[in-house]
Design an enzyme around this catalytic site. Structure first.
Site, PDB file in Angstrom:
ATOM      1  CG  HIS A 141      -1.902  -1.098   1.246  1.00  0.00           C
ATOM      2  ND1 HIS A 141      -2.346  -1.668   2.403  1.00  0.00           N
ATOM      3  CD2 HIS A 141      -2.536  -1.753   0.250  1.00  0.00           C
ATOM      4  CE1 HIS A 141      -3.218  -2.621   2.136  1.00  0.00           C
ATOM      5  NE2 HIS A 141      -3.334  -2.699   0.819  1.00  0.00           N
ATOM      6  CE  LYS A 197       2.705   2.743   5.671  1.00  0.00           C
ATOM      7  NZ  LYS A 197       2.196   3.491   4.614  1.00  0.00           N
ATOM      8  CE1 TYR A 243       0.261   0.036   8.459  1.00  0.00           C
ATOM      9  CE2 TYR A 243      -1.111  -0.725  10.251  1.00  0.00           C
ATOM     10  CZ  TYR A 243      -0.558  -0.927   9.022  1.00  0.00           C
ATOM     11  OH  TYR A 243      -0.824  -2.074   8.332  1.00  0.00           O
ATOM     12  CG  ASP A 282      -4.937  -5.588  -0.124  1.00  0.00           C
ATOM     13  OD1 ASP A 282      -5.111  -4.402  -0.441  1.00  0.00           O
ATOM     14  OD2 ASP A 282      -4.425  -5.935   0.950  1.00  0.00           O
TER      15      ASP A 282
END
Length: 189
Positions: A65, A74, A133, A173
């Site tokens: 992603h 992140k 995250y 996905d």
């Protein structure tokens, strides 16, 4: 026993493997995985905007992603369980363009990754896991994108032999673009 923050630059520029501060005694342990001041002293600029958690079952693959715009650096850490975490460099001017690096992040080892802009991120859940995250940009659904987890052009060697279940993918996905389609549309970052 006290373990101080340790920062290790990886092969991919800007991708940093971090061992957070941990103090252990007879009660268990205390962990500090982010400190603006300590990060800045180590020339790392990561201002928190949003924090997310995923709770995933063994066999889940969270694909590769990224956000096309307003990219989302992140700090990723496995709080409990175990994941095989993968980062792919999509920055066309980087010497590691299209290369990936993988790391075993576990609740036990407490290691975390600071993932820079211009990289795709995904992981295979090796046992039921909770992952945090800590993002320095907001999530924008309209820029959310990714590349298939098993794209042959990238050639990630996922340790599927470590799970005894079928891979679990979200509907989103399953239909992600290939690396070639990403290059045709965007030409990299």
């Amino acid at each position: 026993m006290i373990t101080p923050f340790l920062f290790e630059q990886t092969e991919i520029p800007g991708l940093i493997l971090i061992q957070p501060f941990t103090a252990r005694d007879i009660r268990g342990d205390f962990t500090k995985d982010y400190s603006k001041e300590i990060f800045e002293k180590n020339d790392i600029d990561h201002n928190l905007m949003e924090v997310f958690y995923t709770n995933s079952y063994k066999g889940v693959v969270r694909a590769l992603h990224f956000q096309r715009e307003r990219q989302m650096p992140k700090l990723v850490r496995c709080l409990s369980g175990s994941i095989y975490d993968v980062i792919v460099d999509l920055r066309k001017n980087s010497h590691t363009f299209k290369k990936y690096q993988a790391f075993n992040l576990t609740g036990e080892n407490k290691k975390q990754l600071l993932i820079p802009s211009g990289c795709a991120h995904g992981y295979l859940v090796l046992e039921n896991s909770i992952v945090s995250y800590k993002c320095s940009e907001k999530f924008y659904a309209e820029y959310d994108d990714g590349i298939r987890w098993n794209d042959p052009d990238i050639g990630i060697e996922w340790p599927l032999d470590k799970i005894d279940v079928d891979v679990i993918l979200s509907e989103k996905d399953i239909i992600l673009q290939t690396f070639a389609e990403f290059m045709d549309k965007y030409g990299g970052f």
